[in-house]
Scaffold this motif. Structure first.
Motif, PDB file in Angstrom:
ATOM      1  N   ALA A 151       0.843  -1.189   0.000  1.00 14.85           N
ATOM      2  CA  ALA A 151       0.000   0.000   0.000  1.00 14.85           C
ATOM      3  C   ALA A 151       0.883   1.245   0.000  1.00 14.85           C
ATOM      4  O   ALA A 151       1.995   1.204   0.526  1.00 14.85           O
ATOM      5  N   PRO A 152       0.390   2.341  -0.598  1.00 16.11           N
ATOM      6  CA  PRO A 152       1.199   3.571  -0.619  1.00 16.11           C
ATOM      7  C   PRO A 152       1.612   4.016   0.777  1.00 16.11           C
ATOM      8  O   PRO A 152       2.731   4.513   0.963  1.00 16.11           O
ATOM      9  N   SER A 153       0.719   3.811   1.770  1.00 14.13           N
ATOM     10  CA  SER A 153       1.054   4.289   3.119  1.00 14.13           C
ATOM     11  C   SER A 153       2.287   3.575   3.660  1.00 14.13           C
ATOM     12  O   SER A 153       3.158   4.184   4.285  1.00 14.13           O
ATOM     13  N   SER A 154       2.412   2.262   3.386  1.00  5.32           N
ATOM     14  CA  SER A 154       3.582   1.553   3.906  1.00  5.32           C
ATOM     15  C   SER A 154       4.844   1.988   3.167  1.00  5.32           C
ATOM     16  O   SER A 154       5.930   2.011   3.749  1.00  5.32           O
ATOM     17  N   VAL A 155       4.695   2.331   1.879  1.00 10.63           N
ATOM     18  CA  VAL A 155       5.859   2.836   1.145  1.00 10.63           C
ATOM     19  C   VAL A 155       6.314   4.156   1.744  1.00 10.63           C
ATOM     20  O   VAL A 155       7.511   4.383   1.968  1.00 10.63           O
ATOM     21  N   ILE A 156       5.326   5.030   2.043  1.00 14.60           N
ATOM     22  CA  ILE A 156       5.684   6.338   2.600  1.00 14.60           C
ATOM     23  C   ILE A 156       6.338   6.174   3.964  1.00 14.60           C
ATOM     24  O   ILE A 156       7.350   6.815   4.265  1.00 14.60           O
ATOM     25  N   SER A 157       5.800   5.273   4.790  1.00 15.14           N
ATOM     26  CA  SER A 157       6.406   5.104   6.121  1.00 15.14           C
ATOM     27  C   SER A 157       7.810   4.520   5.970  1.00 15.14           C
ATOM     28  O   SER A 157       8.728   4.874   6.712  1.00 15.14           O
ATOM     29  N   GLY A 206      11.179   6.258   7.321  1.00 13.57           N
ATOM     30  CA  GLY A 206      11.965   5.500   8.294  1.00 13.57           C
ATOM     31  C   GLY A 206      13.379   5.220   7.835  1.00 13.57           C
ATOM     32  O   GLY A 206      14.299   5.156   8.651  1.00 13.57           O
ATOM     33  N   GLU A 207      13.559   5.033   6.526  1.00 17.23           N
ATOM     34  CA  GLU A 207      14.875   4.616   6.011  1.00 17.23           C
ATOM     35  C   GLU A 207      15.564   5.742   5.265  1.00 17.23           C
ATOM     36  O   GLU A 207      16.313   5.496   4.319  1.00 17.23           O
ATOM     37  N   GLY A 208      15.317   6.969   5.696  1.00 20.91           N
ATOM     38  CA  GLY A 208      15.875   8.122   4.974  1.00 20.91           C
ATOM     39  C   GLY A 208      17.377   8.033   4.759  1.00 20.91           C
ATOM     40  O   GLY A 208      17.870   8.336   3.677  1.00 20.91           O
ATOM     41  N   ALA A 209      18.111   7.577   5.775  1.00 22.21           N
ATOM     42  CA  ALA A 209      19.570   7.558   5.664  1.00 22.21           C
ATOM     43  C   ALA A 209      20.024   6.595   4.573  1.00 22.21           C
ATOM     44  O   ALA A 209      20.889   6.922   3.753  1.00 22.21           O
ATOM     45  N   ILE A 210      19.403   5.406   4.549  1.00 17.11           N
ATOM     46  CA  ILE A 210      19.786   4.422   3.531  1.00 17.11           C
ATOM     47  C   ILE A 210      19.447   4.946   2.138  1.00 17.11           C
ATOM     48  O   ILE A 210      20.256   4.857   1.211  1.00 17.11           O
ATOM     49  N   LEU A 211      18.244   5.517   2.004  1.00 13.87           N
ATOM     50  CA  LEU A 211      17.836   6.026   0.699  1.00 13.87           C
ATOM     51  C   LEU A 211      18.789   7.118   0.225  1.00 13.87           C
ATOM     52  O   LEU A 211      19.145   7.184  -0.950  1.00 13.87           O
ATOM     53  N   ALA A 262      10.908  -7.407   0.630  1.00 18.11           N
ATOM     54  CA  ALA A 262      10.526  -6.113   1.214  1.00 18.11           C
ATOM     55  C   ALA A 262      10.113  -5.192   0.076  1.00 18.11           C
ATOM     56  O   ALA A 262      10.868  -4.315  -0.339  1.00 18.11           O
ATOM     57  N   LEU A 263       8.925  -5.416  -0.446  1.00 16.77           N
ATOM     58  CA  LEU A 263       8.522  -4.664  -1.622  1.00 16.77           C
ATOM     59  C   LEU A 263       8.284  -3.194  -1.348  1.00 16.77           C
ATOM     60  O   LEU A 263       8.396  -2.374  -2.256  1.00 16.77           O
ATOM     61  N   ASP A 264       7.970  -2.866  -0.080  1.00 16.89           N
ATOM     62  CA  ASP A 264       7.790  -1.440   0.202  1.00 16.89           C
ATOM     63  C   ASP A 264       9.103  -0.685   0.025  1.00 16.89           C
ATOM     64  O   ASP A 264       9.115   0.452  -0.434  1.00 16.89           O
ATOM     65  N   MET A 265      10.227  -1.369   0.342  1.00 13.05           N
ATOM     66  CA  MET A 265      11.535  -0.735   0.128  1.00 13.05           C
ATOM     67  C   MET A 265      11.805  -0.568  -1.372  1.00 13.05           C
ATOM     68  O   MET A 265      12.319   0.462  -1.811  1.00 13.05           O
TER      69      MET A 265
END
Lengths: 306, 280
Positions: free
Chosen positions: B64-70, B74-79, B243-246
């Motif tokens: 779901a888009p919401s899990s992608v956004i979270s 959450g993983e800002g540093a890795i991204l 981990a498809l949201d990632m």
């Protein structure tokens, strides 16, 4: 026709550069091999050889230069090696054989063509919708343009795996990627084409009291033909690239992409290079085919082919 | 079931709103022109979210888009690390090298009519080829760090930019060139003051085509070998972990980066080719 000589000279220059590059690229490997075979090589340890460049190594061991053109597992194969490998795998094999590039080519080409037909069909439909519906134009068109800036091709392998896990296999997953990639060029080109008749021509149809569908079939659709063919040429090469990328890291066993990867992983660079060039030839043939159809169609319609 | 019904209702509502806006009196205003695609996009996102929840779609297939956004927050540093490795190091350096080389080769080729006629067909032929297939070869030659990605990107963007620049440099009329000659301008002043500016719309066309190619090249090349950072690496490993949201988070970053690069080029084009009919 007058550009035949320049084109041939440019190609000759590229091949010449390639032939020159083969020497330094393979020199270290050849020197290592020659030493193992008992020959005397100038810097006499592999570590010492790593210090010097391929060119310097070639100058010091001129007698090894011919060997670089006939090395078994080269970093950069010589043109004639690639040509020979292509000849062996295209003509030298039965086309049903797993080693035949014709077989692998068909595995890649079939989903490309199926996807291209689906993608262009849907693309033309959406373009008609966009041209005739203001809402579609305003809401979908910006996204169609934005979507072209998204590197969706990079996801091709993932799409294959997701669909594979859902039980969709074979021709279809690759076709979806090919369809997606040919879809947007066709939408954008076709919208431009369907809008290309100017106000004067549209007014003329109105004075004839032509209906909307008559206007579509006898003015807008013919007027869009040149744009459509331009999009076809972009779309078919995008579709082929999409299918190949889809085959690359997904563990596909057949197809150009799979051959490139297999050659890379099992230390058979010739296989990769032959597949790469065969893919290039296929792309060229497809674009050329559409160019030919374009020329014939536009001439019969009385338009200048560009 | 409620969610699915709600999704249908929302879809109808969004569409109705857009119909009203597009056919309404204010449809030519800038704000409305911007609002319509935005409403369309947001409607799709909400419908997607509702359908995923309503049907209980397995997140391994479609998150779901919401899990992608979270995931993204959450993983800002890795991204950010992936973004730096792939976009800033791989794609941008390759893009600059490829574009620079293409411009230089185009200017050189332009000096001789013979070369121009040879390079144009060969270049446009090469631009249609699946060059991204050379990625495994470059990774083998240059190692798995960003240099090999930059090389793939450079080769991929080289040909479209070359073809467009060569075509653009020919886009001056005899009259314009004669005028330069009456001013006593030599080759270089003519090139810098007349022909390069006249070629700019073409060059920017090539540069814009190149932006998407650069991102594709950098990401795809990472599938064949990369250090343990990078968008292509993250996409393939997150995929392995289901981990498809990632994966989707990386897609969003790639899409934003692609659009930003494209937008930057469009902005630069507007500044440079303000004189061209298409910009007025």
């Amino acid at each position: 026709m007058k550009s035949v000589v320049p084109v041939l000279s440019v190609i000759a220059a590229i091949i010449g550069f390639w032939l020159l590059a083969v020497i330094p690229m393979n020199m270290h490997l050849v020197a290592d091999q020659a030493q193992r075979d008992g020959a005397v090589v100038m810097p006499d340890t592999p570590i010492a050889r790593q210090e010097v460049s391929g060119i310097a190594l070639a100058v010091k061991n001129p007698d090894l230069i011919p060997l670089t053109y006939d090395f078994n597992r080269p970093r950069l194969p010589a043109p004639q090696q690639v040509a020979k490998e292509m000849y062996d795998t295209i003509i030298g094999q039965r086309i049903t054989s797993k080693r035949s590039l014709v077989y692998h080519g068909w595995v890649t080409l079939a989903p490309t063509l199926l996807g291209f037909v689906i993608g262009t069909g849907l693309g033309v439909l959406l373009a008609v919708g966009i041209v005739y519906s203001r809402v579609m134009d305003r809401s979908v068109m910006p996204w169609a343009i934005v979507s072209q800036t998204i590197p969706i091709l990079a996801l091709a392998p993932m799409v294959i795996v997701v669909l594979g896990s859902m039980g969709v296999q074979g021709l279809f997953p690759k076709s979806i990627i090919a369809a997606y990639l040919s879809f947007f060029p066709v939408v954008v080109g076709m919208v431009k084409g369907l809008r290309s008749p100017d106000a004067m021509q549209l007014d003329l149809l109105r004075t004839y009291n032509a209906s909307k569908s008559q206007g579509f079939w006898s003015l807008r659709l013919p007027a869009s033909a040149p744009y459509l063919f331009a999009s076809f040429k972009i779309g078919i090469s995008a579709s082929l690239v999409g299918t190949i990328v889809a085959e690359l890291p997904t563990g596909a066993r057949a197809g150009f992409g799979a051959r490139m990867l297999v050659g890379d992983q099992y230390g058979q660079p010739l296989v990769s290079w032959a597949a790469l060039f065969a893919a290039a030839l296929t792309a060229a043939a497809l674009v050329g085919l559409f160019g030919l159809i374009e020329r014939i169609t536009l001439r019969r319609m009385g338009m200048q082919a560009t | 079931m409620m969610m699915v019904v709600l999704a249908c209702v929302l879809w109808a509502l969004g569409w109705w709103l857009n119909v009203r806006l597009a056919n309404g009196p204010g449809s030519e205003q800038m704000a409305v022109k911007l609002a319509i695609p935005l409403i369309f996009g947001i409607t799709i996102l909400i419908v997607w979210e509702l359908l995923v929840r309503g049907f209980g779609v397995n997140p391994v297939i479609l998150p779901a888009p919401s899990s992608v956004i979270s995931r993204m927050s959450g993983e800002g540093a890795i991204l950010w690390a992936d973004f730096r490795q792939t976009i800033l190091k791989g794609a941008l350096s390759g893009y600059v090298i490829g574009a620079g080389a293409a411009l230089v080769v185009a200017v050189i080729a332009d000096r001789s009519d013979f070369l121009t006629r040879g390079i144009l067909p060969v270049g446009s032929f090469m631009a249609a080829l699946p060059i991204v297939g050379t990625a495994p070869i470059f990774v083998k030659w240059l190692g798995s760090d960003w240099e090999s990605k930059a090389a793939v990107v450079a080769v991929m963007v080289f040909f479209p930019i070359l073809v467009n620049t060569v075509a653009g440099l020919k886009d001056t009329t005899v009259m314009q060139r004669d005028l330069m000659r009456t001013y006593g301008a030599g080759y270089w002043p003519t090139l810098l003051k007349l022909r390069l500016p006249a070629a700019m719309p073409f060059i920017f066309n090539g540069l814009k085509i190149g932006t998407t190619l650069a991102l594709i090249g950098a990401i795809v090349a990472e599938f064949f070998g990369s250090p343990t950072v990078g968008m292509g690496f993250r996409i393939s490993t997150s995929f392995g972990q289901l981990a498809l949201d990632m994966v989707w988070a990386e897609i969003v970053v790639a899409a934003l980066a692609g659009s930003a690069l494209y937008g930057l080029m469009t902005l630069a084009e507007k500044r440079v080719t303000f004189w061209h009919p298409s910009q007025r």
